[in-house]
Design an enzyme around this catalytic site. Structure first.
Site, PDB file in Angstrom:
ATOM      1  N   SER A 137       0.810  -1.221   0.000  1.00  0.00           N
ATOM      2  CA  SER A 137       0.000   0.000   0.000  1.00  0.00           C
ATOM      3  C   SER A 137       0.840   1.266   0.000  1.00  0.00           C
ATOM      4  CB  SER A 137      -0.924  -0.001   1.229  1.00  0.00           C
ATOM      5  OG  SER A 137      -0.204  -0.387   2.382  1.00  0.00           O
ATOM      6  N   TYR A 193      14.849  -4.936  15.840  1.00  0.00           N
ATOM      7  CA  TYR A 193      14.431  -4.949  14.429  1.00  0.00           C
ATOM      8  C   TYR A 193      15.477  -5.662  13.579  1.00  0.00           C
ATOM      9  CZ  TYR A 193      14.040  -2.817   9.733  1.00  0.00           C
ATOM     10  OH  TYR A 193      13.982  -2.604   8.379  1.00  0.00           O
TER      11      TYR A 193
HETATM   12  N1  LIG Z   1      12.608   2.519   4.360  1.00  0.00           N
HETATM   13  C1  LIG Z   1      13.774   2.078   4.745  1.00  0.00           C
HETATM   14  O1  LIG Z   1      14.706   2.847   5.029  1.00  0.00           O
HETATM   15  C2  LIG Z   1      14.040   0.593   4.821  1.00  0.00           C
HETATM   16  C3  LIG Z   1      15.378   0.159   4.845  1.00  0.00           C
HETATM   17  C4  LIG Z   1      15.639  -1.212   4.922  1.00  0.00           C
HETATM   18  C5  LIG Z   1      14.597  -2.103   4.957  1.00  0.00           C
HETATM   19  N2  LIG Z   1      13.304  -1.661   4.931  1.00  0.00           N
HETATM   20  C6  LIG Z   1      12.243  -2.683   4.960  1.00  0.00           C
HETATM   21  O2  LIG Z   1      11.442  -2.529   3.801  1.00  0.00           O
HETATM   22  C7  LIG Z   1      10.112  -2.971   4.082  1.00  0.00           C
HETATM   23  C8  LIG Z   1       9.120  -1.882   3.659  1.00  0.00           C
HETATM   24  O3  LIG Z   1       9.414  -0.684   4.333  1.00  0.00           O
HETATM   25  P1  LIG Z   1       8.873   0.705   3.822  1.00  0.00           P
HETATM   26  O4  LIG Z   1       9.991   1.671   3.916  1.00  0.00           O
HETATM   27  O5  LIG Z   1       8.164   0.576   2.543  1.00  0.00           O
HETATM   28  O6  LIG Z   1       7.812   1.054   4.993  1.00  0.00           O
HETATM   29  P2  LIG Z   1       6.449   1.906   4.933  1.00  0.00           P
HETATM   30  O7  LIG Z   1       6.525   2.980   3.894  1.00  0.00           O
HETATM   31  O8  LIG Z   1       6.192   2.281   6.344  1.00  0.00           O
HETATM   32  O9  LIG Z   1       5.340   0.842   4.438  1.00  0.00           O
HETATM   33  C9  LIG Z   1       5.103  -0.287   5.231  1.00  0.00           C
HETATM   34  C10 LIG Z   1       4.155  -1.232   4.518  1.00  0.00           C
HETATM   35  O10 LIG Z   1       4.026  -2.423   5.312  1.00  0.00           O
HETATM   36  C11 LIG Z   1       2.677  -2.593   5.719  1.00  0.00           C
HETATM   37  N3  LIG Z   1       2.647  -3.092   7.093  1.00  0.00           N
HETATM   38  C12 LIG Z   1       3.140  -2.507   8.218  1.00  0.00           C
HETATM   39  N4  LIG Z   1       2.936  -3.302   9.288  1.00  0.00           N
HETATM   40  C13 LIG Z   1       2.292  -4.398   8.835  1.00  0.00           C
HETATM   41  C14 LIG Z   1       1.783  -5.571   9.444  1.00  0.00           C
HETATM   42  N5  LIG Z   1       1.876  -5.787  10.779  1.00  0.00           N
HETATM   43  N6  LIG Z   1       1.185  -6.500   8.661  1.00  0.00           N
HETATM   44  C15 LIG Z   1       1.073  -6.311   7.339  1.00  0.00           C
HETATM   45  N7  LIG Z   1       1.504  -5.206   6.696  1.00  0.00           N
HETATM   46  C16 LIG Z   1       2.106  -4.269   7.444  1.00  0.00           C
HETATM   47  C17 LIG Z   1       2.024  -1.225   5.589  1.00  0.00           C
HETATM   48  O11 LIG Z   1       0.638  -1.396   5.412  1.00  0.00           O
HETATM   49  P3  LIG Z   1      -0.410  -0.152   5.721  1.00  0.00           P
HETATM   50  O12 LIG Z   1      -0.122   0.883   4.658  1.00  0.00           O
HETATM   51  O13 LIG Z   1      -1.766  -0.752   5.576  1.00  0.00           O
HETATM   52  O14 LIG Z   1      -0.086   0.325   7.082  1.00  0.00           O
HETATM   53  C18 LIG Z   1       2.759  -0.680   4.357  1.00  0.00           C
HETATM   54  O15 LIG Z   1       2.207  -1.203   3.175  1.00  0.00           O
HETATM   55  C19 LIG Z   1      10.080  -3.317   5.571  1.00  0.00           C
HETATM   56  O16 LIG Z   1      10.258  -4.706   5.731  1.00  0.00           O
HETATM   57  C20 LIG Z   1      11.287  -2.585   6.134  1.00  0.00           C
HETATM   58  O17 LIG Z   1      11.790  -3.218   7.272  1.00  0.00           O
HETATM   59  C21 LIG Z   1      13.011  -0.348   4.857  1.00  0.00           C
END
Ligand SMILES: NC(=O)c1ccc[n+]([C@@H]2O[C@H](COP(=O)([O-])OP(=O)(O)OC[C@H]3O[C@@H](n4cnc5c(N)ncnc54)[C@H](OP(=O)(O)O)[C@@H]3O)[C@@H](O)[C@H]2O)c1
Length: 252
Positions: free
Chosen positions: A12, A157
């Site tokens: 999303s 984490y």
């Molecule tokens: N951004 C970074 O700097 C970064 C770096 C390294 C790794 N990551 C990893 O990349 C992945 C995505 O991160 P992002 O940056 O895209 O985060 P984000 O923008 O906060 O988006 C998070 C997504 O995960 C969903 N979500 C959150 N909690 C959930 C749960 N308990 N069950 C099912 N869905 C859930 C959210 O759904 P809703 O919209 O419905 O809330 C949203 O679609 C994560 O695994 C994160 O650890 C991120």
């Protein structure tokens, strides 16, 4: 060639949304999940449909493994209704939230939450989706640069991400007999809503990360969405059991 179908958890917003759009641009049908942001998820579906590709959005909380059996049933029904298929090709285990609490202050509840979202969730979700995954399919897990380098406040984490890196190798070993390859992408800091959007919105943080990144800036969702689409492409079919860091060269 039959159209490929990908399941993208957390599609999303952020990286999952971007990856879903990039995969759709390559003609891949998309089943994306959201946890709470249904409207955002429906917007992503509409954007994908504008590209002439089919997509559906399903609710899923990856922290609640007792709901996975029903989720799998729903996936099966959507595959049949929307694509007239009984299998899918790619699984991107991306959904999740972060945490910012020092090791010494981490509560059991915080630890358990990270474990359920980032480790137990992808472990059992993948297990339960396996019967629907096509032989020769691909799994891409999502780790973090934080599993390689340590920053204060990220222990609970990052250790789950580290465990996912180990699991990736075991999955690759055991699923190889079905022709399924399993890899894990480790993004560096990316400008999304993650962690309250701190990488994007806190100028000081943004500059500090950029200064520690060889390519001189923080990552953008496009950097990761494009990488995910490339990692799932046929050209990389022989890559297996690998951790691929996509961080612009953070903390080298
Ligand atoms: N951004 C970074 O700097 C970064 C770096 C390294 C790794 N990551 C990893 O990349 C992945 C995505 O991160 P992002 O940056 O895209 O985060 P984000 O923008 O906060 O988006 C998070 C997504 O995960 C969903 N979500 C959150 N909690 C959930 C749960 N308990 N069950 C099912 N869905 C859930 C959210 O759904 P809703 O919209 O419905 O809330 C949203 O679609 C994560 O695994 C994160 O650890 C991120």
């Amino acid at each position: 060639m039959t159209q490929r179908i990908a399941i993208v958890t957390g599609g999303s917003r952020g990286l999952g949304k971007n990856a879903a759009l990039k995969l759709a641009e390559r003609g891949t049908g998309i089943i994306l999940t959201y946890n709470s942001q249904r409207q955002e998820a429906e917007k992503v579906v509409s954007e994908i449909e504008l590209k002439g590709v089919k997509a559906v959005a399903l609710q899923l909380n990856v922290a609640e493994s007792n709901t996975f059996a029903d989720f799998v049933k729903e996936v099966k029904a959507q595959l049949k209704d929307v694509w007239q298929r009984d299998s899918f090709d790619y699984l991107l285990n991306n959904a999740g939230t972060g945490i910012d609490v020092l090791f010494a202050e981490t509560s059991e509840a915080q630890f358990d939450e990270m474990m359920r979202i980032h480790l137990k969730g992808p472990f059992f979700l993948t297990q339960q989706l396996l019967p629907l995954m096509k032989n020769g399919g691909r799994i891409l897990n999502v780790s973090s640069g934080l599993a390689r380098f340590a920053l204060p406040g990220k222990a609970a984490y990052a250790m789950m991400k580290g465990a996912m890196e180990v699991l990736t190798r075991y999955q690759a070993k055991e699923l190889g007999e079905r022709g399924i390859s399993v890899n894990i992408i480790a993004p560096g800091a990316i400008e999304t809503d993650f962690g309250g959007g701190v990488v994007r919105d806190n100028e000081q943080m943004n500059r500090a990360i950029a200064s520690q990144t060889a390519l001189g800036r923080v990552g953008l969702p496009d950097d990761i969405g494009d990488a995910i689409a490339a990692l799932l492409s046929d050209e990389l079919r022989w890559m297996n059991a690998q951790r691929i860091e996509v961080s612009g060269g953070m903390f080298l």
